[in-house]
Scaffold this motif. Structure first.
Motif, PDB file in Angstrom:
ATOM      1  N   ASN A  36       0.844  -1.194   0.000  1.00 46.45           N
ATOM      2  CA  ASN A  36       0.000   0.000   0.000  1.00 46.45           C
ATOM      3  C   ASN A  36       0.876   1.239   0.000  1.00 46.45           C
ATOM      4  OD1 ASN A  36       0.668   0.852   2.653  1.00 46.45           O
ATOM      5  ND2 ASN A  36      -0.959  -0.382   3.544  1.00 46.45           N
ATOM      6  N   LYS A  76       1.509   3.551   2.105  1.00 46.51           N
ATOM      7  CA  LYS A  76       2.357   3.840   3.258  1.00 46.51           C
ATOM      8  C   LYS A  76       3.545   2.870   3.351  1.00 46.51           C
ATOM      9  CE  LYS A  76       0.393   5.038   7.221  1.00 46.51           C
ATOM     10  NZ  LYS A  76      -0.412   4.743   8.414  1.00 46.51           N
ATOM     11  N   ASP A 128      -4.134   2.879   1.290  1.00 44.62           N
ATOM     12  CA  ASP A 128      -3.980   2.298   2.633  1.00 44.62           C
ATOM     13  C   ASP A 128      -5.304   2.325   3.390  1.00 44.62           C
ATOM     14  OD1 ASP A 128      -2.970   1.450   5.067  1.00 44.62           O
ATOM     15  OD2 ASP A 128      -2.130   3.396   5.616  1.00 44.62           O
ATOM     16  N   GLU A 188      -8.365  -0.328   5.847  1.00 44.71           N
ATOM     17  CA  GLU A 188      -9.321  -1.446   5.879  1.00 44.71           C
ATOM     18  C   GLU A 188     -10.490  -1.186   4.912  1.00 44.71           C
ATOM     19  OE1 GLU A 188      -9.098  -4.223   8.207  1.00 44.71           O
ATOM     20  OE2 GLU A 188     -10.926  -5.038   7.323  1.00 44.71           O
ATOM     21  N   LYS A 198     -10.246  -2.866   1.681  1.00 38.78           N
ATOM     22  CA  LYS A 198     -10.157  -4.329   1.640  1.00 38.78           C
ATOM     23  C   LYS A 198     -11.465  -4.858   1.050  1.00 38.78           C
ATOM     24  CE  LYS A 198      -9.503  -8.255   4.731  1.00 38.78           C
ATOM     25  NZ  LYS A 198      -9.315  -8.675   6.123  1.00 38.78           N
ATOM     26  N   GLY A 209       0.548  -5.030   6.184  1.00 34.87           N
ATOM     27  CA  GLY A 209      -0.138  -5.630   7.329  1.00 34.87           C
ATOM     28  C   GLY A 209      -1.169  -6.658   6.872  1.00 34.87           C
ATOM     29  N   GLY A 210      -2.085  -6.973   7.790  1.00 34.58           N
ATOM     30  CA  GLY A 210      -3.075  -8.004   7.516  1.00 34.58           C
ATOM     31  C   GLY A 210      -4.002  -7.686   6.348  1.00 34.58           C
ATOM     32  N   VAL A 211      -4.254  -6.402   6.129  1.00 33.05           N
ATOM     33  CA  VAL A 211      -5.131  -6.036   5.011  1.00 33.05           C
ATOM     34  C   VAL A 211      -4.480  -6.474   3.695  1.00 33.05           C
ATOM     35  CG1 VAL A 211      -6.048  -4.062   3.717  1.00 33.05           C
ATOM     36  CG2 VAL A 211      -6.282  -4.143   6.203  1.00 33.05           C
ATOM     37  N   ASP A 248      -4.139 -10.460   3.498  1.00 35.26           N
ATOM     38  CA  ASP A 248      -5.432 -11.105   3.202  1.00 35.26           C
ATOM     39  C   ASP A 248      -5.815 -10.918   1.730  1.00 35.26           C
ATOM     40  OD1 ASP A 248      -5.642 -11.826   5.854  1.00 35.26           O
ATOM     41  OD2 ASP A 248      -7.600 -10.918   6.183  1.00 35.26           O
ATOM     42  N   THR A 286       4.327  -6.673   7.816  1.00 35.19           N
ATOM     43  CA  THR A 286       5.028  -5.506   8.376  1.00 35.19           C
ATOM     44  C   THR A 286       4.347  -4.929   9.614  1.00 35.19           C
ATOM     45  OG1 THR A 286       3.860  -3.987   6.923  1.00 35.19           O
ATOM     46  CG2 THR A 286       5.962  -4.867   6.109  1.00 35.19           C
ATOM     47  N   THR A 287       3.243  -5.545  10.063  1.00 37.59           N
ATOM     48  CA  THR A 287       2.664  -5.149  11.358  1.00 37.59           C
ATOM     49  C   THR A 287       2.839  -6.306  12.334  1.00 37.59           C
ATOM     50  OG1 THR A 287       0.445  -6.015  10.876  1.00 37.59           O
ATOM     51  CG2 THR A 287       0.858  -3.705  10.300  1.00 37.59           C
ATOM     52  N   LYS A 295      -5.802 -17.963   5.815  1.00 37.82           N
ATOM     53  CA  LYS A 295      -7.127 -17.343   5.623  1.00 37.82           C
ATOM     54  C   LYS A 295      -6.919 -16.104   4.770  1.00 37.82           C
ATOM     55  CE  LYS A 295      -9.843 -18.552   9.688  1.00 37.82           C
ATOM     56  NZ  LYS A 295     -10.484 -18.010  10.902  1.00 37.82           N
ATOM     57  N   ASN A 352     -14.550  -9.958   6.066  1.00 40.41           N
ATOM     58  CA  ASN A 352     -13.935 -11.224   5.634  1.00 40.41           C
ATOM     59  C   ASN A 352     -14.969 -12.257   5.175  1.00 40.41           C
ATOM     60  OD1 ASN A 352     -11.422 -10.184   6.429  1.00 40.41           O
ATOM     61  ND2 ASN A 352     -11.675 -10.951   8.502  1.00 40.41           N
ATOM     62  N   PHE A 395      11.007  -4.140  10.659  1.00 40.56           N
ATOM     63  CA  PHE A 395       9.914  -3.378  10.037  1.00 40.56           C
ATOM     64  C   PHE A 395       8.965  -2.786  11.084  1.00 40.56           C
ATOM     65  CE2 PHE A 395      10.246  -6.272   6.082  1.00 40.56           C
ATOM     66  CZ  PHE A 395      11.231  -5.465   5.549  1.00 40.56           C
ATOM     67  N   SER A 449       8.850   1.207  12.637  1.00 40.30           N
ATOM     68  CA  SER A 449       8.116   2.378  12.128  1.00 40.30           C
ATOM     69  C   SER A 449       6.620   2.306  12.414  1.00 40.30           C
ATOM     70  CB  SER A 449       8.350   2.510  10.612  1.00 40.30           C
ATOM     71  OG  SER A 449       7.994   1.312   9.971  1.00 40.30           O
ATOM     72  N   GLU A 452      -0.876   0.775  16.672  1.00 39.96           N
ATOM     73  CA  GLU A 452      -0.890  -0.423  15.823  1.00 39.96           C
ATOM     74  C   GLU A 452      -0.097  -1.549  16.479  1.00 39.96           C
ATOM     75  OE1 GLU A 452      -2.659  -0.901  13.226  1.00 39.96           O
ATOM     76  OE2 GLU A 452      -3.172   1.087  12.492  1.00 39.96           O
TER      77      GLU A 452
HETATM   78  P1  NAD Z   1      -3.314  -3.005   8.387  1.00 41.38           P
HETATM   79  O1  NAD Z   1      -2.859  -3.956   7.387  1.00 41.38           O
HETATM   80  O2  NAD Z   1      -4.403  -2.062   8.008  1.00 41.38           O
HETATM   81  O3  NAD Z   1      -2.084  -2.175   8.938  1.00 41.38           O
HETATM   82  C1  NAD Z   1      -2.302  -1.197   9.926  1.00 41.38           C
HETATM   83  C2  NAD Z   1      -1.711   0.161   9.539  1.00 41.38           C
HETATM   84  O4  NAD Z   1      -0.291   0.097   9.698  1.00 41.38           O
HETATM   85  C3  NAD Z   1      -1.940   0.555   8.093  1.00 41.38           C
HETATM   86  O5  NAD Z   1      -2.138   1.934   8.024  1.00 41.38           O
HETATM   87  C4  NAD Z   1      -0.636   0.175   7.421  1.00 41.38           C
HETATM   88  O6  NAD Z   1      -0.376   0.891   6.248  1.00 41.38           O
HETATM   89  C5  NAD Z   1       0.349   0.527   8.502  1.00 41.38           C
HETATM   90  N1  NAD Z   1       1.619  -0.176   8.457  1.00 41.38           N
HETATM   91  C6  NAD Z   1       1.835  -1.460   8.122  1.00 41.38           C
HETATM   92  N2  NAD Z   1       3.111  -1.785   8.343  1.00 41.38           N
HETATM   93  C7  NAD Z   1       3.720  -0.673   8.790  1.00 41.38           C
HETATM   94  C8  NAD Z   1       5.042  -0.375   9.194  1.00 41.38           C
HETATM   95  N3  NAD Z   1       5.970  -1.323   9.238  1.00 41.38           N
HETATM   96  N4  NAD Z   1       5.327   0.883   9.584  1.00 41.38           N
HETATM   97  C9  NAD Z   1       4.353   1.834   9.610  1.00 41.38           C
HETATM   98  N5  NAD Z   1       3.087   1.625   9.253  1.00 41.38           N
HETATM   99  C10 NAD Z   1       2.770   0.361   8.867  1.00 41.38           C
HETATM  100  O7  NAD Z   1      -3.830  -3.754   9.713  1.00 41.38           O
HETATM  101  P2  NAD Z   1      -3.341  -5.061  10.508  1.00 41.38           P
HETATM  102  O8  NAD Z   1      -3.654  -4.801  11.917  1.00 41.38           O
HETATM  103  O9  NAD Z   1      -1.966  -5.473  10.129  1.00 41.38           O
HETATM  104  O10 NAD Z   1      -4.296  -6.189   9.949  1.00 41.38           O
HETATM  105  C11 NAD Z   1      -5.678  -6.123  10.144  1.00 41.38           C
HETATM  106  C12 NAD Z   1      -6.332  -6.973   9.076  1.00 41.38           C
HETATM  107  O11 NAD Z   1      -5.867  -8.318   9.209  1.00 41.38           O
HETATM  108  C13 NAD Z   1      -7.831  -7.011   9.180  1.00 41.38           C
HETATM  109  O12 NAD Z   1      -8.365  -6.818   7.889  1.00 41.38           O
HETATM  110  C14 NAD Z   1      -8.133  -8.416   9.684  1.00 41.38           C
HETATM  111  O13 NAD Z   1      -9.363  -8.897   9.211  1.00 41.38           O
HETATM  112  C15 NAD Z   1      -6.984  -9.179   9.115  1.00 41.38           C
HETATM  113  N6  NAD Z   1      -6.653 -10.401   9.871  1.00 41.38           N
HETATM  114  C16 NAD Z   1      -6.514 -11.540   9.188  1.00 41.38           C
HETATM  115  C17 NAD Z   1      -6.170 -12.707   9.847  1.00 41.38           C
HETATM  116  C18 NAD Z   1      -5.962 -13.968   9.079  1.00 41.38           C
HETATM  117  O14 NAD Z   1      -5.789 -15.017   9.703  1.00 41.38           O
HETATM  118  N7  NAD Z   1      -5.952 -13.934   7.762  1.00 41.38           N
HETATM  119  C19 NAD Z   1      -5.961 -12.695  11.230  1.00 41.38           C
HETATM  120  C20 NAD Z   1      -6.099 -11.494  11.912  1.00 41.38           C
HETATM  121  C21 NAD Z   1      -6.447 -10.338  11.225  1.00 41.38           C
END
Ligand code: NAD
Ligand code: GLY
Length: 344
Positions: A33, A35, A60, A62, A65, A93-95, A98, A118-119, A131, A141, A158, A161, A166
């Motif tokens: 994304n 960011k 960037d 949810e 998604k 991250g997870g978005v 997925d 990266t989260t 998943k 989902n 990673f 930052s 988060e």
């Molecule tokens: P996200 O992917 O939206 O990331 C959170 C924020 O952090 C975003 O703004 C992103 O751009 C930013 N970011 C990411 N890495 C960064 C970094 N290294 N430095 C600075 N900023 C960074 O959210 P998330 O919490 O990672 O994931 C949530 C999503 O994951 C939800 O959609 C949820 O449904 C899904 N999820 C899936 C599973 C699965 O098993 N597949 C499990 C749990 C959650």
């Protein structure tokens, strides 16, 4: 460090702090994304050896998604003529993981994908287990597949930052794993400082190992995998009622864990002391534990919109002390409503 996800022909390694070079072959598309791409795509490009490399950058959030982002990814893959032996890399991250996994599972009936989460939330949970999917107007989902990555690379550098909110949201999922499966991990998190690189790496490794064991037993959530939804039954209602903008997913899970624990206390599954101990650990990381329920009946009815409610029965995942779990789908409506009233 390497942890294997044992799924017969779909097995794969999860590496922690081992990403040095990626010799992939064929064409590669990195999905990221705006960011994360801005922060790390250059570093990743420098590590990859492939025939051709493309980058697809999504907005960037949810709120992106959805199927229209998937269309956008697929269109770029067709324009770049990715083939059956091509590979997608999820950088985010997870978005992003997925959506990348979902796009990989349907592009020309399935191509390889690799996760570079990266989260913290994606490193301890979302990037592992296969998943994949997107949200639609009916909920989170609800569209997706089970489709495993070929490898996962968790790099703790990673996370430097990552905004602290988060980071804490990721800790909530780690606390979930600890309360459900591992008392020692719970105590470790109580007593350590996760700003310390080694401590953080230990927590990530432990969570990945715990998830590996669950997914190896139950890849498609016919049984024990549902335990990973501890706190989520409540969290999904909170997220829905706050239009997915009031709380981060991990924050809603933290509140959900506390609500589930109040229910567990009523059923004699945990003590008041244990409930307070879990609450204290959530608070240590600045996570919310309360949410004002305006109408307990409305909240209760919203449980049934969750895809995990089967045959009009709500399946509650509850702790049995700290470090063990139980699943219950026969809790009386009155006991649940009484629990919800405690949050009014
Ligand atoms: P996200 O992917 O939206 O990331 C959170 C924020 O952090 C975003 O703004 C992103 O751009 C930013 N970011 C990411 N890495 C960064 C970094 N290294 N430095 C600075 N900023 C960074 O959210 P998330 O919490 O990672 O994931 C949530 C999503 O994951 C939800 O959609 C949820 O449904 C899904 N999820 C899936 C599973 C699965 O098993 N597949 C499990 C749990 C959650
Ligand atoms: N995060 C829940 C699961 O992977 O099943």
């Amino acid at each position: 460090m390497q942890i294997n996800i044992d799924l017969k022909e779909n097995s794969y390694p999860v590496f922690i702090d081992e990403l040095k070079a990626l010799d992939i072959g064929g064409k590669v598309a990195i999905i990221t994304n705006s960011k994360v791409g801005g922060l790390y795509v250059k570093d990743i490009l420098n590590l990859i050896k492939a025939d051709e490399i493309f980058v697809v950058t999504l907005p960037d959030g949810e709120q992106y998604k959805n199927l229209s982002s998937i269309e956008q990814i697929l269109e770029q893959l067709f324009i770049s003529k990715l083939e059956r032996n091509s590979t997608l890399i999820a950088l985010g991250g997870g978005v992003i993981s997925d959506m990348t996994g979902f796009a990989a599972s349907i592009y020309e009936r399935g191509i390889k994908f690799i996760n570079i989460p990266t989260t913290l939330l994606a490193q301890v949970d979302a990037s592992v287990g296969g998943k994949t999917g997107v949200n639609n107007k009916f909920g989170k989902n609800l569209i997706g597949t089970f489709y495993q990555p070929r490898a996962v690379y968790c790099e703790t550098k990673f996370l430097k930052s990552l905004p602290s909110r988060e980071f804490s949201a990721g800790v909530a999922e780690a606390i979930k794993m600890a309360v459900m499966f591992d008392k020692d991990l719970f105590y470790f998190m109580q007593n350590s400082d996760l700003n310390d690189d080694e401590a953080l790496k230990n927590v990530i490794a432990k969570c990945v190992s715990l998830k590996a064991a669950v997914v190896a037993k139950d890849e498609k959530e016919g049984g024990i995998r549902a335990v990973l939804n501890y706190g989520h039954t409540f969290a999904h209602v909170i997220e829905m009622q706050t239009n997915y903008t009031g709380f981060l997913h991990g924050e809603a899970v933290a509140i959900g864990i506390n609500m589930a624990n109040h229910l567990a206390l009523k059923l004699g599954l945990i003590s008041k002391d244990e409930l307070e101990t879990v609450k204290k650990l959530l608070c240590k990381f600045g996570l919310p534990v309360n949410y004002e329920i305006k109408d307990e009946f409305e909240f209760y009815n919203a449980f049934f919109l969750d895809k995990k409610s089967q045959n009009s029965k709500i399946k509650f995942i509850l702790p049995k002390g700290i470090g063990d779990f139980c699943m219950k789908n026969d809790i009386s409506k009155e006991i649940v409503l009484d629990t919800l009233r405690e949050f009014k």
